[in-house]
Design a protein around this motif. Sequence first.
Motif, PDB file in Angstrom:
ATOM      1  N   GLN A   1      33.187  82.850   9.822  1.00 33.17           N
ATOM      2  CA  GLN A   1      32.283  81.912  10.482  1.00 33.17           C
ATOM      3  C   GLN A   1      32.524  81.930  11.993  1.00 33.17           C
ATOM      4  O   GLN A   1      33.655  82.069  12.456  1.00 33.17           O
TER       5      GLN A   1
ATOM      6  N   GLY B   1      27.663  75.592   8.004  1.00 34.47           N
ATOM      7  CA  GLY B   1      26.419  76.137   8.530  1.00 34.47           C
ATOM      8  C   GLY B   1      25.292  75.821   7.566  1.00 34.47           C
ATOM      9  O   GLY B   1      25.040  74.665   7.214  1.00 34.47           O
TER      10      GLY B   1
ATOM     11  N   THR C   1      30.342  76.513  14.264  1.00 37.21           N
ATOM     12  CA  THR C   1      29.651  76.300  12.988  1.00 37.21           C
ATOM     13  C   THR C   1      30.064  74.953  12.414  1.00 37.21           C
ATOM     14  O   THR C   1      31.250  74.652  12.297  1.00 37.21           O
TER      15      THR C   1
END
Length: 301
Positions: free
Chosen positions: A246, A292, A250
């Motif tokens: 990620q 996310g 995020t």
Amino acid sequence: LRSLVGSEMCIRDRPSSQLSSQSSAQADSEDSSTSMKGLKASAGMLITGGSFNIDSADDSVHSNVYITVTGGDFQIASGDDAFHADESMTIDGCTIDISESYEGLEALELEILGGDITIVASDDGLNAAGGTDSSGTEGGRDGMFADVGEAGMGGGMASSNGSIVISGGSLYINASGDGIDANGSVTISGGYIVVAGPNQGDTATLDYDTSAVITGGTFIGTGASGMAQTFSDSEQGVISVSVGSQSAGTNIVLTDADGNEIVSYSPELPFSVVIISDPDIVSGETYTVTVGSSSGEIEAS
């Protein structure tokens, strides 16, 4: 800052001009050599108040034995450790802003009772009895929302008697190494702790040799999955998941079965592991982790 060298140092809140003149006089009389440290004591150091702005090439606050801080406002930029004690360190009731350091707080026995602490470190944020090492064990599995085990395969340094104990305060760690690294044990019973670690290298959000126990407080940690460890024991629920690679920023949201939000956090560094513990998380119950645009359900350990 000129170094202060003596058998023991005690600093209480007083006008800065008085502190400066007394510090210079003590340093001139006891040690005429040049040091790259900020405040230095060969034995114990007690700080109960004051305002400190230290930019040092070596440790900013250093003791060969112990450091106790019960008050004060610290602005620290260090080329090495921001605070270092060879034996023990106790932090309570102060404000510490470490904008630059190799390691933030380091001592064999480190105890945080309270305060407002922000740490930026190029290696470990908190370190008990060690510098750069590989004392963690490898755990976790690849894949989105997979459980992260408390330990797995891998090697590391032998266990030691180092300890990190956190019972209160607000603590934010941005570390390029391990967030919390104990060559021994970690115990958390209170406070609000956020750890942002990197998503690369042999680093871990939590890195310990013997045990990591949480009985209270809030812990939110992110970092790499390769050497990941989570808490070995707890008295409140723990969520530990591998979430794939990620990017920084995020958003992470944890909700309960009724859709109530427990945690919402956006790490400043890229991450692939999320570890969350909070009094509102109950072991055995199922929660939804949203990272996310992706979501998954996981049972709290």
